[in-house]
Design a protein around this motif. Structure first.
Motif, PDB file in Angstrom:
ATOM      1  N   LYS A 198     -76.698  26.967  -6.758  1.00  0.00           N
ATOM      2  CA  LYS A 198     -75.969  25.656  -6.789  1.00  0.00           C
ATOM      3  C   LYS A 198     -76.190  25.068  -8.264  1.00  0.00           C
ATOM      4  N   TRP A 199     -75.484  23.989  -8.489  1.00  0.00           N
ATOM      5  CA  TRP A 199     -75.388  23.541  -9.921  1.00  0.00           C
ATOM      6  C   TRP A 199     -76.549  22.591  -9.840  1.00  0.00           C
ATOM      7  N   ARG A 200     -77.430  22.508 -11.003  1.00  0.00           N
ATOM      8  CA  ARG A 200     -78.496  21.469 -10.977  1.00  0.00           C
ATOM      9  C   ARG A 200     -78.785  20.903 -12.411  1.00  0.00           C
ATOM     10  N   MET A 201     -79.088  19.777 -12.485  1.00  0.00           N
ATOM     11  CA  MET A 201     -79.491  19.065 -13.913  1.00  0.00           C
ATOM     12  C   MET A 201     -80.665  19.641 -14.368  1.00  0.00           C
ATOM     13  N   VAL A 202     -80.780  20.113 -15.839  1.00  0.00           N
ATOM     14  CA  VAL A 202     -81.838  20.812 -16.380  1.00  0.00           C
ATOM     15  C   VAL A 202     -82.224  19.829 -17.322  1.00  0.00           C
ATOM     16  N   THR A 203     -83.352  19.097 -17.410  1.00  0.00           N
ATOM     17  CA  THR A 203     -83.652  18.096 -18.388  1.00  0.00           C
ATOM     18  C   THR A 203     -84.680  18.793 -19.235  1.00  0.00           C
ATOM     19  N   SER A 204     -85.430  19.745 -18.920  1.00  0.00           N
ATOM     20  CA  SER A 204     -86.366  20.208 -19.846  1.00  0.00           C
ATOM     21  C   SER A 204     -86.254  21.884 -19.554  1.00  0.00           C
ATOM     22  N   GLY A 205     -86.664  22.913 -20.752  1.00  0.00           N
ATOM     23  CA  GLY A 205     -86.699  24.229 -20.474  1.00  0.00           C
ATOM     24  C   GLY A 205     -85.189  24.755 -20.391  1.00  0.00           C
ATOM     25  N   PHE A 206     -85.416  26.404 -19.979  1.00  0.00           N
ATOM     26  CA  PHE A 206     -84.286  26.964 -19.844  1.00  0.00           C
ATOM     27  C   PHE A 206     -84.347  27.936 -18.423  1.00  0.00           C
ATOM     28  N   HIS A 207     -83.442  28.133 -17.721  1.00  0.00           N
ATOM     29  CA  HIS A 207     -83.359  29.021 -16.806  1.00  0.00           C
ATOM     30  C   HIS A 207     -83.609  30.458 -17.225  1.00  0.00           C
ATOM     31  N   GLN A 208     -84.450  31.285 -16.768  1.00  0.00           N
ATOM     32  CA  GLN A 208     -84.871  32.507 -17.030  1.00  0.00           C
ATOM     33  C   GLN A 208     -83.509  33.553 -16.692  1.00  0.00           C
ATOM     34  N   GLY A 209     -82.845  34.391 -17.569  1.00  0.00           N
ATOM     35  CA  GLY A 209     -81.754  35.034 -17.385  1.00  0.00           C
ATOM     36  C   GLY A 209     -80.621  34.363 -17.670  1.00  0.00           C
ATOM     37  N   SER A 210     -80.641  33.325 -18.488  1.00  0.00           N
ATOM     38  CA  SER A 210     -79.410  32.584 -18.715  1.00  0.00           C
ATOM     39  C   SER A 210     -79.025  33.366 -19.871  1.00  0.00           C
ATOM     40  N   VAL A 211     -77.667  33.352 -20.235  1.00  0.00           N
ATOM     41  CA  VAL A 211     -77.077  34.238 -21.525  1.00  0.00           C
ATOM     42  C   VAL A 211     -77.452  33.550 -22.725  1.00  0.00           C
ATOM     43  N   LEU A 212     -77.609  32.237 -22.620  1.00  0.00           N
ATOM     44  CA  LEU A 212     -77.901  31.214 -24.011  1.00  0.00           C
ATOM     45  C   LEU A 212     -79.365  31.091 -24.021  1.00  0.00           C
ATOM     46  N   GLY A 213     -80.140  31.550 -23.045  1.00  0.00           N
ATOM     47  CA  GLY A 213     -81.511  31.287 -22.925  1.00  0.00           C
ATOM     48  C   GLY A 213     -82.362  31.546 -24.075  1.00  0.00           C
ATOM     49  N   LEU A 214     -82.102  32.763 -24.613  1.00  0.00           N
ATOM     50  CA  LEU A 214     -82.906  33.228 -25.897  1.00  0.00           C
ATOM     51  C   LEU A 214     -82.587  32.251 -26.902  1.00  0.00           C
TER      52      LEU A 214
END
Length: 306
Positions: free
Chosen positions: A3-19
């Protein structure tokens, strides 16, 4: 699908733009840092010369800056993994803190897969590399019934040899016993192939069109020298090497000046140990117009060297 979730810090592992976003995020980590700060992905190293109390205080101030940066950006350093490596002889071995706790010291640490100890002795790294390559070779031997060179050679080149040559420019030892330890692994690999059991190691390599590991290390080092002298790193090479100008017509025409050294350890440094090998290369090799041509001509020159 999550589900959608508000991210205020850090990055989701596996995200396309994470790196890309993480690199942007930590880009300002070294702001105000006086010592040398090295970053590779999420690994960070702080290095400094500590021969006086001022050097110790400089490192501690930079550690405090890093902790303040992490706190301001809602991040945390994994303090369990943070270690202090006191290098070289006569090091005062001061204590340092990160945040509210002291950082544990360690006699050796792995840096991007290479084990480095406080005395820069690479014997243990060589032993570990030989052990891992031997395990891979044993796995190949148990898993593959064929002993033809068409099967074994590609497997050893792709799976075993990289363990013997990963970052070898850094940890490659100049001691005969350690180099022989690495060479024995490749020697066992060539003995596995049908039809080569009764040949000497040199004849086996010649039959397979291979170089010994020692010669492959020399090959890689000479390619690096070419890059520093005529290739992509030419500006840096001007600080590392000095060209020896003379009126002789014999030789390769691009000889380097051999520097003097007081300690025996210094002669094993990259800029010292390779000058003599470079000066012995034929003229047509060092005069290659490009890196690709140099590699091809260097293979021919090394093939004639025992």
């Amino acid at each position: 699908m999550s589900k959608w979730r508000m991210v205020t810090s850090g990055f989701h592992q596996g995200s396309v733009l994470g790196l890309a976003l993480f690199n942007t995020f930590v880009g300002y980590m070294d702001s105000g840092i006086k010592c040398t700060l090295s970053k590779f992905a999420d690994d960070t190293k702080l290095c400094g010369v500590v021969d006086t109390l001022e050097g110790r205080d400089a490192i501690q101030r930079d550690l405090d800056r890093l902790e303040s940066w992490a706190h301001a950006n809602c991040m945390k350093f994994n303090k369990v993994k943070c270690k202090v490596l006191h290098m070289c002889w006569g090091n005062p071995k001061h204590d340092y803190r990160l945040g509210g706790g002291w950082i544990e010291s360690s006699p050796e640490e792995k840096d991007l897969g290479v084990l480095i100890d406080e005395k820069l002795n690479m014997s243990r790294q060589c032993a570990l590399a030989a052990l891992e390559a031997t395990r891979i070779l044993g796995c190949i031997k148990r898993s593959v019934t064929s002993r033809s060179r068409q099967v074994i050679l590609p497997l050893c080149s792709a799976l075993m040899r990289p363990h013997l040559e990963y970052c070898v420019q850094l940890w490659g030892s100049q001691h005969w016993k350690v180099m022989e330890l690495l060479e024995q692994v490749q020697r066992r690999a060539t003995k596995m192939m049908r039809g080569l059991e009764h040949l000497s190691y040199e004849d086996e390599l010649r039959e397979l069109g291979l170089f010994s590991l020692e010669k492959r290390r020399l090959q890689g080092d000479l390619i690096a020298v070419f890059q520093y002298l005529k290739g992509a790193y030419k500006k840096d090479g001007e600080r590392l090497f000095t060209r020896a100008f003379n009126n002789r017509t014999r030789g390769n025409g691009f000889k380097l000046k051999e520097g003097g050294f007081r300690l025996g350890l210094r002669k094993k440094l990259f800029t010292m140990r390779l000058v003599r090998h470079w000066n012995r290369l034929p003229r047509e090799v060092v005069a290659a117009p490009s890196l690709e041509v140099f590699k091809a001509r260097l293979d021919g020159a090394l093939g004639n060297v025992v």
